[in-house]
Design a protein around this motif. Sequence first.
Motif, PDB file in Angstrom:
ATOM      1  N   THR A  14      -7.331   0.106   6.951  1.00  0.00           N
ATOM      2  CA  THR A  14      -7.686   0.672   5.750  1.00  0.00           C
ATOM      3  C   THR A  14      -7.075   1.997   5.392  1.00  0.00           C
ATOM      4  O   THR A  14      -6.406   2.544   6.029  1.00  0.00           O
ATOM      5  CB  THR A  14      -9.361   1.018   5.661  1.00  0.00           C
ATOM      6  OG1 THR A  14      -9.974   2.024   6.535  1.00  0.00           O
ATOM      7  CG2 THR A  14      -9.833  -0.403   6.042  1.00  0.00           C
ATOM      8  N   PRO A  15      -7.321   2.547   4.243  1.00  0.00           N
ATOM      9  CA  PRO A  15      -6.855   4.020   4.068  1.00  0.00           C
ATOM     10  C   PRO A  15      -7.199   5.302   4.852  1.00  0.00           C
ATOM     11  O   PRO A  15      -6.675   6.148   5.013  1.00  0.00           O
ATOM     12  CB  PRO A  15      -7.208   4.099   2.446  1.00  0.00           C
ATOM     13  CG  PRO A  15      -7.225   2.990   1.950  1.00  0.00           C
ATOM     14  CD  PRO A  15      -7.991   2.075   3.013  1.00  0.00           C
TER      15      PRO A  15
ATOM     16  N   VAL B 131      -2.311   6.741   4.204  1.00  0.00           N
ATOM     17  CA  VAL B 131      -2.316   5.874   2.941  1.00  0.00           C
ATOM     18  C   VAL B 131      -2.999   6.522   2.003  1.00  0.00           C
ATOM     19  O   VAL B 131      -4.047   7.006   2.247  1.00  0.00           O
ATOM     20  CB  VAL B 131      -2.857   4.552   3.487  1.00  0.00           C
ATOM     21  CG1 VAL B 131      -2.759   3.642   2.445  1.00  0.00           C
ATOM     22  CG2 VAL B 131      -1.923   3.924   4.594  1.00  0.00           C
ATOM     23  N   VAL B 132      -2.343   6.709   0.809  1.00  0.00           N
ATOM     24  CA  VAL B 132      -2.872   7.293  -0.178  1.00  0.00           C
ATOM     25  C   VAL B 132      -3.443   6.119  -1.169  1.00  0.00           C
ATOM     26  O   VAL B 132      -4.653   6.516  -2.441  1.00  0.00           O
ATOM     27  CB  VAL B 132      -2.072   7.954  -1.104  1.00  0.00           C
ATOM     28  CG1 VAL B 132      -1.751   9.400  -0.105  1.00  0.00           C
ATOM     29  CG2 VAL B 132      -0.837   7.400  -1.716  1.00  0.00           C
ATOM     30  N   ASP B 133      -3.407   4.828  -0.976  1.00  0.00           N
ATOM     31  CA  ASP B 133      -3.556   3.788  -1.988  1.00  0.00           C
ATOM     32  C   ASP B 133      -3.561   2.535  -1.169  1.00  0.00           C
ATOM     33  O   ASP B 133      -2.648   2.131  -0.695  1.00  0.00           O
ATOM     34  CB  ASP B 133      -2.822   3.622  -3.283  1.00  0.00           C
ATOM     35  CG  ASP B 133      -3.572   2.737  -4.288  1.00  0.00           C
ATOM     36  OD1 ASP B 133      -4.331   3.278  -5.250  1.00  0.00           O
ATOM     37  OD2 ASP B 133      -3.172   1.626  -4.299  1.00  0.00           O
TER      38      ASP B 133
ATOM     39  N   ALA C  61       0.942  -1.254   0.145  1.00  0.00           N
ATOM     40  CA  ALA C  61      -0.017  -0.129   0.051  1.00  0.00           C
ATOM     41  C   ALA C  61       0.991   0.911  -0.204  1.00  0.00           C
ATOM     42  O   ALA C  61       1.907   1.229   0.431  1.00  0.00           O
ATOM     43  CB  ALA C  61      -0.801  -0.011   1.383  1.00  0.00           C
ATOM     44  N   MET C  62       0.541   2.291  -0.797  1.00  0.00           N
ATOM     45  CA  MET C  62       1.182   3.585  -0.897  1.00  0.00           C
ATOM     46  C   MET C  62       1.016   4.379   0.382  1.00  0.00           C
ATOM     47  O   MET C  62      -0.287   4.844   0.587  1.00  0.00           O
ATOM     48  CB  MET C  62       0.877   4.054  -2.198  1.00  0.00           C
ATOM     49  CG  MET C  62       2.047   5.397  -2.560  1.00  0.00           C
ATOM     50  SD  MET C  62       3.654   4.929  -2.869  1.00  0.00           S
ATOM     51  CE  MET C  62       3.566   3.898  -4.059  1.00  0.00           C
ATOM     52  N   MET C  63       1.921   4.934   0.874  1.00  0.00           N
ATOM     53  CA  MET C  63       1.984   5.914   1.891  1.00  0.00           C
ATOM     54  C   MET C  63       2.652   7.382   1.927  1.00  0.00           C
ATOM     55  O   MET C  63       3.690   7.280   0.842  1.00  0.00           O
ATOM     56  CB  MET C  63       2.595   5.168   3.233  1.00  0.00           C
ATOM     57  CG  MET C  63       2.244   3.838   3.605  1.00  0.00           C
ATOM     58  SD  MET C  63       2.835   3.425   5.170  1.00  0.00           S
ATOM     59  CE  MET C  63       4.514   3.048   4.401  1.00  0.00           C
TER      60      MET C  63
ATOM     61  N   ARG D 234       6.189   6.097   0.041  1.00  0.00           N
ATOM     62  CA  ARG D 234       6.896   4.701   0.243  1.00  0.00           C
ATOM     63  C   ARG D 234       5.573   3.772   0.334  1.00  0.00           C
ATOM     64  O   ARG D 234       4.723   4.076   0.603  1.00  0.00           O
ATOM     65  CB  ARG D 234       7.747   4.836   1.609  1.00  0.00           C
ATOM     66  CG  ARG D 234       9.107   5.521   1.350  1.00  0.00           C
ATOM     67  CD  ARG D 234       9.869   4.841   0.626  1.00  0.00           C
ATOM     68  NE  ARG D 234      11.287   5.488   0.540  1.00  0.00           N
ATOM     69  CZ  ARG D 234      11.936   6.259  -0.404  1.00  0.00           C
ATOM     70  NH1 ARG D 234      10.988   6.264  -1.591  1.00  0.00           N
ATOM     71  NH2 ARG D 234      12.994   6.755  -0.543  1.00  0.00           N
ATOM     72  N   ARG D 235       6.358   2.352   0.048  1.00  0.00           N
ATOM     73  CA  ARG D 235       5.244   1.293   0.284  1.00  0.00           C
ATOM     74  C   ARG D 235       5.214   0.803   1.698  1.00  0.00           C
ATOM     75  O   ARG D 235       6.355   0.455   2.063  1.00  0.00           O
ATOM     76  CB  ARG D 235       5.397   0.226  -0.880  1.00  0.00           C
ATOM     77  CG  ARG D 235       5.238   0.821  -2.093  1.00  0.00           C
ATOM     78  CD  ARG D 235       5.451  -0.196  -3.214  1.00  0.00           C
ATOM     79  NE  ARG D 235       5.181   0.083  -4.553  1.00  0.00           N
ATOM     80  CZ  ARG D 235       3.775   0.436  -5.131  1.00  0.00           C
ATOM     81  NH1 ARG D 235       2.613   0.035  -4.228  1.00  0.00           N
ATOM     82  NH2 ARG D 235       3.583   0.748  -6.322  1.00  0.00           N
ATOM     83  N   LEU D 236       4.123   0.250   2.123  1.00  0.00           N
ATOM     84  CA  LEU D 236       3.946  -0.599   3.320  1.00  0.00           C
ATOM     85  C   LEU D 236       4.441  -1.957   3.143  1.00  0.00           C
ATOM     86  O   LEU D 236       4.204  -2.345   2.256  1.00  0.00           O
ATOM     87  CB  LEU D 236       2.604  -0.334   3.862  1.00  0.00           C
ATOM     88  CG  LEU D 236       2.115  -1.192   5.190  1.00  0.00           C
ATOM     89  CD1 LEU D 236       2.864  -0.498   6.132  1.00  0.00           C
ATOM     90  CD2 LEU D 236       0.659  -1.040   5.287  1.00  0.00           C
TER      91      LEU D 236
END
Length: 258
Positions: free
Chosen positions: A229-230, A244-246, A118-120, A129-131
Amino acid sequence: MNNNYFDEDGKMKTVTDGYSPSSVSAKQQETSAQMKSQELDTQISELSQSARSESIQAEKEQMDSALAQWNSLPDVAKEECKEQMSDEDKASLEQMENYQQELAQYEQEKEKYLVRGAMMHCSCGSHYRRLNLPECHGVYTKERPLMNVADSLPGDALNIPTFGVCSSGKNSTGGSVLLVADVPRDVYGRPIAGAGEGNVKGTPCVPIIVSQWMCPHETTIVGTEPAITPRSFLVCKYQGLIEVVDSGQDDEETLPPK
């Protein structure tokens, strides 16, 4: 040389050379002061993020009100208004209509559970960055492992990686780092152009997470903990808000290798 002394319970204690009961007490007071300072920093950070959220909410309500008034007009009236609008007003209207469409998509995205990748983004960081999830919980959606509220450990090999350069004045990490600028991205963290232009330099981001993910999905359990969740977010000690953006569910890059 060692020094012996009796504590309040009458038990003998031994301390190394250069220490005494008074110096031990001073050390305890110093530690206590540091803990209180950290607690205060956390409270200030949370208040700051709360104020920021309220400001964003006020702007959203203002735009929603304008859109509601516009959408209540008959189509004929809308066309007449458009004919009388200046180019600037037409551009503003188009921006609001695009906002409405993006908001609907955003609200749908907010209901999705987070998966690995998930994109943060951090409000104080220079890079998206990714989770990460080193070890899966055994629960998947769309072939992607789901995350839970406990997946909040900082570290590139753990859950929360560095976000590049930190812009927070509260960051006491020290040192300096020079990085290639992140690529331009849309509101979902997706690249919208080529490579980043130029460099960014400053204090390296070393996240210190003050708690687990906030606002989890309490009724859905992944492994042994609630799903996230986002809508969930993290707060860094240095006043960064990690959002979280995605969700990563529909991102091809989050699919495990075949």
